[in-house]
Design a protein around this motif. Structure first.
Motif, PDB file in Angstrom:
ATOM      1  N   TRP A  68      28.648  37.808  32.192  1.00  0.00           N
ATOM      2  CA  TRP A  68      28.898  38.849  33.190  1.00  0.00           C
ATOM      3  C   TRP A  68      28.712  38.298  34.603  1.00  0.00           C
ATOM      4  O   TRP A  68      27.908  37.396  34.839  1.00  0.00           O
ATOM      5  CB  TRP A  68      27.899  40.015  33.024  1.00  0.00           C
ATOM      6  N   TYR A  69      29.459  38.916  35.527  1.00  0.00           N
ATOM      7  CA  TYR A  69      29.312  38.615  36.955  1.00  0.00           C
ATOM      8  C   TYR A  69      29.064  39.937  37.673  1.00  0.00           C
ATOM      9  O   TYR A  69      29.882  40.863  37.589  1.00  0.00           O
ATOM     10  CB  TYR A  69      30.596  37.941  37.485  1.00  0.00           C
ATOM     11  N   TYR A  70      27.946  40.013  38.386  1.00  0.00           N
ATOM     12  CA  TYR A  70      27.582  41.240  39.095  1.00  0.00           C
ATOM     13  C   TYR A  70      27.801  41.041  40.595  1.00  0.00           C
ATOM     14  O   TYR A  70      27.305  40.072  41.181  1.00  0.00           O
ATOM     15  CB  TYR A  70      26.112  41.580  38.817  1.00  0.00           C
ATOM     16  N   ASP A  71      28.565  41.968  41.196  1.00  0.00           N
ATOM     17  CA  ASP A  71      28.847  41.887  42.623  1.00  0.00           C
ATOM     18  C   ASP A  71      27.891  42.806  43.398  1.00  0.00           C
ATOM     19  O   ASP A  71      27.925  44.029  43.217  1.00  0.00           O
ATOM     20  CB  ASP A  71      30.309  42.296  42.893  1.00  0.00           C
ATOM     21  N   ILE A  72      27.059  42.207  44.224  1.00  0.00           N
ATOM     22  CA  ILE A  72      26.014  42.977  44.928  1.00  0.00           C
ATOM     23  C   ILE A  72      26.630  43.971  45.913  1.00  0.00           C
ATOM     24  O   ILE A  72      26.161  45.108  46.039  1.00  0.00           O
ATOM     25  CB  ILE A  72      25.042  42.018  45.659  1.00  0.00           C
ATOM     26  N   MET A  73      27.698  43.562  46.579  1.00  0.00           N
ATOM     27  CA  MET A  73      28.320  44.410  47.605  1.00  0.00           C
ATOM     28  C   MET A  73      28.896  45.693  47.019  1.00  0.00           C
ATOM     29  O   MET A  73      28.750  46.773  47.599  1.00  0.00           O
ATOM     30  CB  MET A  73      29.427  43.600  48.298  1.00  0.00           C
ATOM     31  N   SER A  74      29.558  45.605  45.857  1.00  0.00           N
ATOM     32  CA  SER A  74      30.248  46.779  45.303  1.00  0.00           C
ATOM     33  C   SER A  74      29.503  47.408  44.114  1.00  0.00           C
ATOM     34  O   SER A  74      29.812  48.536  43.721  1.00  0.00           O
ATOM     35  CB  SER A  74      31.650  46.380  44.829  1.00  0.00           C
ATOM     36  N   GLY A  75      28.582  46.670  43.518  1.00  0.00           N
ATOM     37  CA  GLY A  75      27.899  47.159  42.317  1.00  0.00           C
ATOM     38  C   GLY A  75      28.725  46.966  41.058  1.00  0.00           C
ATOM     39  O   GLY A  75      28.314  47.379  39.976  1.00  0.00           O
ATOM     40  N   ALA A  76      29.901  46.337  41.191  1.00  0.00           N
ATOM     41  CA  ALA A  76      30.800  46.178  40.030  1.00  0.00           C
ATOM     42  C   ALA A  76      30.388  44.985  39.168  1.00  0.00           C
ATOM     43  O   ALA A  76      29.890  43.980  39.673  1.00  0.00           O
ATOM     44  CB  ALA A  76      32.231  45.982  40.512  1.00  0.00           C
ATOM     45  N   ILE A  77      30.633  45.124  37.868  1.00  0.00           N
ATOM     46  CA  ILE A  77      30.383  44.028  36.924  1.00  0.00           C
ATOM     47  C   ILE A  77      31.718  43.589  36.333  1.00  0.00           C
ATOM     48  O   ILE A  77      32.543  44.420  35.936  1.00  0.00           O
ATOM     49  CB  ILE A  77      29.430  44.461  35.790  1.00  0.00           C
ATOM     50  N   GLU A  78      31.909  42.267  36.281  1.00  0.00           N
ATOM     51  CA  GLU A  78      33.067  41.695  35.587  1.00  0.00           C
ATOM     52  C   GLU A  78      32.567  40.959  34.356  1.00  0.00           C
ATOM     53  O   GLU A  78      31.468  40.400  34.363  1.00  0.00           O
ATOM     54  CB  GLU A  78      33.787  40.682  36.488  1.00  0.00           C
ATOM     55  N   VAL A  79      33.397  40.945  33.322  1.00  0.00           N
ATOM     56  CA  VAL A  79      33.024  40.249  32.083  1.00  0.00           C
ATOM     57  C   VAL A  79      33.994  39.087  31.867  1.00  0.00           C
ATOM     58  O   VAL A  79      35.183  39.180  32.200  1.00  0.00           O
ATOM     59  CB  VAL A  79      33.019  41.241  30.883  1.00  0.00           C
ATOM     60  N   TYR A  80      33.470  38.000  31.305  1.00  0.00           N
ATOM     61  CA  TYR A  80      34.294  36.828  31.059  1.00  0.00           C
ATOM     62  C   TYR A  80      35.001  36.968  29.709  1.00  0.00           C
ATOM     63  O   TYR A  80      34.352  37.171  28.679  1.00  0.00           O
ATOM     64  CB  TYR A  80      33.419  35.568  31.067  1.00  0.00           C
ATOM     65  N   ASP A  81      36.325  36.872  29.741  1.00  0.00           N
ATOM     66  CA  ASP A  81      37.117  36.898  28.512  1.00  0.00           C
ATOM     67  C   ASP A  81      37.222  35.447  28.023  1.00  0.00           C
ATOM     68  O   ASP A  81      37.907  34.629  28.636  1.00  0.00           O
ATOM     69  CB  ASP A  81      38.509  37.477  28.826  1.00  0.00           C
ATOM     70  N   GLN A  82      36.530  35.148  26.923  1.00  0.00           N
ATOM     71  CA  GLN A  82      36.406  33.757  26.485  1.00  0.00           C
ATOM     72  C   GLN A  82      37.717  33.201  25.918  1.00  0.00           C
ATOM     73  O   GLN A  82      37.871  31.991  25.812  1.00  0.00           O
ATOM     74  CB  GLN A  82      35.257  33.621  25.476  1.00  0.00           C
ATOM     75  N   HIS A  83      38.662  34.081  25.573  1.00  0.00           N
ATOM     76  CA  HIS A  83      39.958  33.607  25.082  1.00  0.00           C
ATOM     77  C   HIS A  83      40.932  33.412  26.246  1.00  0.00           C
ATOM     78  O   HIS A  83      41.575  32.379  26.366  1.00  0.00           O
ATOM     79  CB  HIS A  83      40.531  34.574  24.044  1.00  0.00           C
ATOM     80  N   ALA A  84      41.007  34.421  27.117  1.00  0.00           N
ATOM     81  CA  ALA A  84      41.917  34.329  28.270  1.00  0.00           C
ATOM     82  C   ALA A  84      41.338  33.447  29.384  1.00  0.00           C
ATOM     83  O   ALA A  84      42.051  33.081  30.312  1.00  0.00           O
ATOM     84  CB  ALA A  84      42.213  35.723  28.808  1.00  0.00           C
ATOM     85  N   ARG A  85      40.055  33.128  29.304  1.00  0.00           N
ATOM     86  CA  ARG A  85      39.344  32.305  30.295  1.00  0.00           C
ATOM     87  C   ARG A  85      39.457  32.880  31.700  1.00  0.00           C
ATOM     88  O   ARG A  85      39.802  32.191  32.649  1.00  0.00           O
ATOM     89  CB  ARG A  85      39.837  30.850  30.244  1.00  0.00           C
ATOM     90  N   ARG A  86      39.209  34.193  31.791  1.00  0.00           N
ATOM     91  CA  ARG A  86      39.129  34.792  33.132  1.00  0.00           C
ATOM     92  C   ARG A  86      38.204  36.009  33.113  1.00  0.00           C
ATOM     93  O   ARG A  86      37.906  36.551  32.045  1.00  0.00           O
ATOM     94  CB  ARG A  86      40.506  35.162  33.660  1.00  0.00           C
TER      95      ARG A  86
END
Ligand SMILES: [Zn+2]
Length: 207
Positions: free
Chosen positions: A181-199
């Motif tokens: 996971w990647y957490y963005d402090i400015m927006s509070g949004a979380i992104e998840v890493y897709d291990q197959h699509a590599r993004r």
């Protein structure tokens, strides 16, 4: 220190009594489903971001959300991972990096670390993550470079995590899942890493 003691007194007076039953249930055992590995950064507050309660997350924190590869050192991270999987039988391991990570920035800026010998040694694990940058990642803008390296660090630490035998076994038996996971402090949004699509993509799209 004063505000910490005042906070504690508010907790004892207002918060604890409301949650007494939960704390009493937890007093003699814990059964968290999730091992949450993240940076020591003060702006990343897992229970606030995920609205979780005491007993929900088994948390491991350090500068740069690093997981040293298995066998390199009998350090706190390896011991925590082993205990979480073998004893607590967690079903998920979440490795969470974040925006504006100082540990990654120190590596990016090649900061002089002569006064920080321990930090310098530790950040070797982050330095090794350059190889996990995606070919399409921006190379010009400093901020974009920083974010790209934070992403690469998450991917690299996921790889390191999988070198631990209990993690590899759990993945093989499908009793365990690992997530980046990647957490963005400015927006509070979380992104998840897709291990197959590599993004990375929005966490809400992954459920
Ligand atoms: Zn950080």
């Amino acid at each position: 220190m004063k505000h910490l003691v005042h906070g504690y007194l508010r907790f004892r007076k207002d918060v604890f009594p409301q949650r007494k039953d939960n704390f009493h249930l937890l007093a003699e055992r814990q059964a968290p489903d999730v091992l949450f590995i993240t940076c020591a950064d003060s702006r990343v507050v897992p229970d606030l971001i995920l609205q979780t309660e005491p007993g929900d997350l088994f948390i491991c924190r350090n500068a740069g959300n690093v997981v040293p590869p298995f066998g390199e050192a009998a350090g706190g991270v390896s011991a925590t991972v082993e205990y979480a999987v073998e004893v607590l039988k967690v079903k998920h391991v979440i490795l969470c990096g974040h925006s504006d990570c100082g540990a990654v920035k120190a590596v990016l800026d090649k900061k002089d670390m002569s006064r920080l010998p321990m930090t310098s040694k530790w950040l070797k694990y982050v330095e090794a993550t350059w190889q996990y940058r995606e070919p399409g990642d921006p190379i010009g803008d400093k901020k974009a470079q920083h974010t790209a390296l934070i992403h690469a660090n998450i991917v690299a630490q996921l790889h390191n995590l999988k070198t631990h035998p209990e993690i590899a076994a759990g993945l093989a038996k499908e009793t365990l899942q690992v997530h980046g996971w990647y957490y963005d402090i400015m927006s509070g949004a979380i992104e998840v890493y897709d291990q197959h699509a590599r993004r990375f993509g929005p966490l809400e799209d992954s459920i």
